[in-house]
Design an enzyme around this catalytic site. Structure first.
Site, short mmCIF file in Angstrom:
data_model
loop_
_atom_site.label_atom_id
_atom_site.label_comp_id
_atom_site.label_asym_id
_atom_site.label_seq_id
_atom_site.Cartn_x
_atom_site.Cartn_y
_atom_site.Cartn_z
N ASP A 28 2.07 2.65 -4.55
CA ASP A 28 1.96 2.17 -5.93
C ASP A 28 2.67 3.24 -6.78
O ASP A 28 3.50 3.98 -6.24
CB ASP A 28 0.47 2.00 -6.31
CG ASP A 28 0.29 1.19 -7.60
OD1 ASP A 28 0.38 -0.04 -7.56
OD2 ASP A 28 0.06 1.80 -8.68
N LYS A 85 -8.05 -0.51 -3.63
CA LYS A 85 -7.05 0.34 -4.29
C LYS A 85 -7.50 1.78 -4.21
O LYS A 85 -8.69 2.05 -4.14
CB LYS A 85 -6.92 -0.06 -5.77
CG LYS A 85 -5.63 0.41 -6.41
CD LYS A 85 -4.52 -0.57 -6.12
CE LYS A 85 -3.17 -0.08 -6.59
NZ LYS A 85 -2.17 -1.17 -6.56
P1 NDP Z 1 7.03 3.85 -9.46
O1 NDP Z 1 6.26 5.11 -9.41
O2 NDP Z 1 8.11 3.61 -8.49
O3 NDP Z 1 7.66 3.67 -10.91
C1 NDP Z 1 6.86 3.63 -12.03
C2 NDP Z 1 7.75 3.47 -13.26
O4 NDP Z 1 6.93 3.22 -14.39
C3 NDP Z 1 8.53 4.73 -13.59
O5 NDP Z 1 9.70 4.37 -14.25
C4 NDP Z 1 7.58 5.45 -14.52
O6 NDP Z 1 8.21 6.38 -15.37
C5 NDP Z 1 7.00 4.32 -15.32
N1 NDP Z 1 5.65 4.68 -15.75
C6 NDP Z 1 4.60 5.03 -15.00
N2 NDP Z 1 3.53 5.34 -15.74
C7 NDP Z 1 3.94 5.18 -17.00
C8 NDP Z 1 3.29 5.34 -18.23
N3 NDP Z 1 2.02 5.75 -18.31
N4 NDP Z 1 4.00 5.06 -19.36
C9 NDP Z 1 5.30 4.64 -19.27
N5 NDP Z 1 5.97 4.50 -18.13
C10 NDP Z 1 5.29 4.74 -17.01
O7 NDP Z 1 5.93 2.70 -9.38
P2 NDP Z 1 6.13 1.15 -9.02
O8 NDP Z 1 7.45 0.67 -9.49
O9 NDP Z 1 5.75 0.99 -7.61
O10 NDP Z 1 4.96 0.49 -9.89
C11 NDP Z 1 5.18 -0.02 -11.20
C12 NDP Z 1 4.08 -1.02 -11.54
O11 NDP Z 1 4.11 -2.09 -10.59
C13 NDP Z 1 2.65 -0.49 -11.47
O12 NDP Z 1 1.88 -1.15 -12.44
C14 NDP Z 1 2.18 -0.90 -10.08
O13 NDP Z 1 0.78 -0.97 -10.03
C15 NDP Z 1 2.83 -2.26 -9.98
N6 NDP Z 1 3.02 -2.80 -8.63
C16 NDP Z 1 3.67 -2.09 -7.67
C17 NDP Z 1 3.86 -2.64 -6.42
C18 NDP Z 1 4.63 -1.95 -5.36
O14 NDP Z 1 4.82 -2.56 -4.29
N7 NDP Z 1 5.12 -0.75 -5.55
C19 NDP Z 1 3.31 -3.98 -6.09
C20 NDP Z 1 2.70 -4.66 -7.20
C21 NDP Z 1 2.56 -4.06 -8.40
P3 NDP Z 1 8.13 7.95 -15.06
O15 NDP Z 1 9.16 8.19 -14.01
O16 NDP Z 1 8.42 8.62 -16.36
O17 NDP Z 1 6.73 8.22 -14.60
O1 2IT Z 2 -0.41 -3.55 -6.71
C1 2IT Z 2 0.01 -3.87 -5.57
O2 2IT Z 2 -0.06 -5.03 -5.16
C2 2IT Z 2 0.60 -2.82 -4.73
N1 2IT Z 2 0.72 -1.69 -5.17
C3 2IT Z 2 1.02 -3.14 -3.33
C4 2IT Z 2 -0.16 -3.12 -2.40
C5 2IT Z 2 0.16 -3.26 -0.94
O3 2IT Z 2 -0.81 -3.15 -0.18
O4 2IT Z 2 1.31 -3.48 -0.54
#
Ligand code: NDP
Ligand code: 2IT
Length: 445
Positions: free
Chosen positions: A165, A125
């Site tokens: 992420d 990561k």
């Molecule tokens: P994005 O940046 O697309 O969206 C994040 C969302 O979460 C936004 O709505 C953001 O609000 C909110 N957020 C972020 N930080 C905070 C915080 N400290 N408190 C409250 N709300 C918060 O990210 P993703 O959707 O990609 O990721 C969301 C989660 O999913 C994370 O935990 C990530 O690690 C996990 N994840 C993502 C994957 C991926 O493929 N993208 C795969 C597996 C897991 P705001 O706009 O106000 O910041």
């Molecule tokens: O937390 C996760 O699994 C991700 N942000 C996606 C990682 C990836 O390599 O697609």
């Protein structure tokens, strides 16, 4: 004191300033008691000492110039946690909260998650404390170029393959990929989540959210049930939240909430996803805009209420770590919530998880439930290696198969160790076994 407690003591001492890492590691270690205490091979091989320590952690300076001409300096990270079963693989997070503890917890979790997918990917990561909010496209580009100017020397299609992420989506992956290619003079699959016309995979954007809904649906099927007619509360409004909502709606659920770091929307009649996409994906605005557009929706500011106060059948935390706390869990149980599926990484605190499990809520831990994203990244790597592009339907159907496989692995492991229905233990054991076997086979490295 047994082996597990010794290891917990070791990390508590050595990594005392890393609360998120300790939380993630303790949850996994606790689950492994049943297997590690039965077999001395792990202790003899010092396996857990090696498992909790990243193979490599790189911290670097990221200097860039903002639009006013001022020099800014951020801190960059890449933690290459474990390469026992494949090249390091895991996302990059840009958020002001990013520090070594957060990147280590994410890399540690990623190691087991990637193992659960059944694909040959190790865990890693990265990220930076850079905040993309309020920055111009040019500032984001200059930052990404500077970040990659250091990162490129540590990664490669067979070494370490980063992706997105929080705060890193298609725009940022594009800027980073362009800079990598410019430096190494090779067009190769070094990042996933790339654009569709230049090596990206169809369905990667949707994969994490879709996968989350697929795995919960797999469970519902065992109860002869499904998403149809269910009230689903979702937190977050980014990549994972949006596509989880989309798939849940497609399967007949009503999604009644989304949130961002400032507050949440409760829309009883069902969230309008086009509005959310417009606000978050296109205009990069705040959710307050949603309530301006939909007068029957209620916006609640972060200090004034919790998204988990809303009664629902299924809750899908899809924002960030530690966003579902003990009191939230109690309230959810009181309100009749039956299923919690973690779209985010470690959104539920350990005490909240305990309450949910003890009250019979079906709880799907992130390392299993959100693995669809990285699994589809694995499929993007395969397509890049084969110089082929599969159709959306082909990728989506492979994703479905992988999520069903993860459900089976964690369910079987839970049953095998006498912990039926405890998917936390099931996922941790199933993920661990494959990594541990590979580490034992490969000697003390
Ligand atoms: P994005 O940046 O697309 O969206 C994040 C969302 O979460 C936004 O709505 C953001 O609000 C909110 N957020 C972020 N930080 C905070 C915080 N400290 N408190 C409250 N709300 C918060 O990210 P993703 O959707 O990609 O990721 C969301 C989660 O999913 C994370 O935990 C990530 O690690 C996990 N994840 C993502 C994957 C991926 O493929 N993208 C795969 C597996 C897991 P705001 O706009 O106000 O910041
Ligand atoms: O937390 C996760 O699994 C991700 N942000 C996606 C990682 C990836 O390599 O697609």
């Amino acid at each position: 004191m047994g082996y597990i407690d010794n290891i917990i003591g070791l990390i508590e001492k050595r990594d005392s300033g890393q609360p998120e890492f300790l939380q993630a590691a303790k949850e996994v270690l606790d689950s492994l008691r049943i297997i590690v205490d039965k077999d001395s091979v792990y202790e003899k091989a010092g396996l857990l000492e090696r498992l909790v320590e990243p193979e490599r952690a790189i911290v670097f300076r990221v200097p860039w110039v903002d639009d006013s001409g001022k020099v800014q300096v951020n801190r960059g990270f890449r933690v290459q946690y474990n390469s026992a079963i494949g090249p390091y693989k895991g996302g990059i997070r840009f958020h002001p909260s990013v520090n070594l503890s957060i990147i280590k917890f994410l890399g540690f979790e990623q190691t087991f998650k990637n193992s659960l997918t059944g694909l040959p990917m190790g865990g890693g990561k990265g990220g930076s404390d850079f905040d993309p909010k309020g920055k111009s496209d040019n500032e984001v580009m200059r930052f990404c170029q500077s970040f990659m100017t250091e990162l490129y020397r540590h990664i490669g299609p067979d070494t370490d393959v980063p992706a997105g992420d929080i705060g890193v989506g298609g725009r940022e992956v594009g800027f980073m990929y362009g800079q990598y290619k410019r430096i190494v003079n090779r067009f190769e699959g070094v990042l996933t989540g790339k654009g569709i016309g230049w090596g990206g995979s169809l369905a990667r954007t949707e994969a994490t959210g879709y996968g989350l809904v697929y795995i919960v649906d797999e469970y519902l099927k065992t109860k002869s049930d499904g998403f149809k007619g269910k009230k689903v509360a979702i937190s977050g409004s980014g990549n994972v939240a949006i596509f989880a909502a989309q798939k849940a709606m497609e399967l007949g659920a009503t999604v009644i909430s989304v949130s961002d770091s400032n507050g949440y929307i409760y829309h009883k009649e069902g969230i309008n996803l086009d509005t959310v996409k417009d606000i978050k994906l296109i205009n990069r605005e705040r959710l307050t805009k949603y309530a301006e557009k939909h007068k029957d929706a209620v916006y609640t500011d972060i200090g004034k209420g919790r998204v988990w106060d809303i009664p629902c059948d299924i809750a899908l935390p899809c924002a960030t770590q530690n966003e579902l706390l003990l009191d939230d869990a109690k309230k959810m149980v009181e309100n009749g919530c039956k299923i919690v599926g973690e779209g985010a990484n470690m959104p539920t605190t350990l005490d909240a998880t305990e309450v949910l499990l003890s009250k019979g809520v079906a709880f799907f831990p992130g390392k299993a439930a959100n693995a669809g994203g990285v699994a589809t990244s694995g499929l993007e790597m395969s397509q890049n290696s084969a110089r082929l592009s599969w159709s959306f339907e082909e990728v989506d159907s492979k994703l479905k198969g992988i999520m069903a496989g993860i459900f089976r692995s964690m369910n079987d492991a839970a049953n095998e160790y006498g912990k039926s229905g405890n998917f936390v233990i099931g996922a941790n054991i199933a993920g661990f076994k494959k990594v541990a076997r590979a580490m034992l086979d490969q000697g003390v490295i």
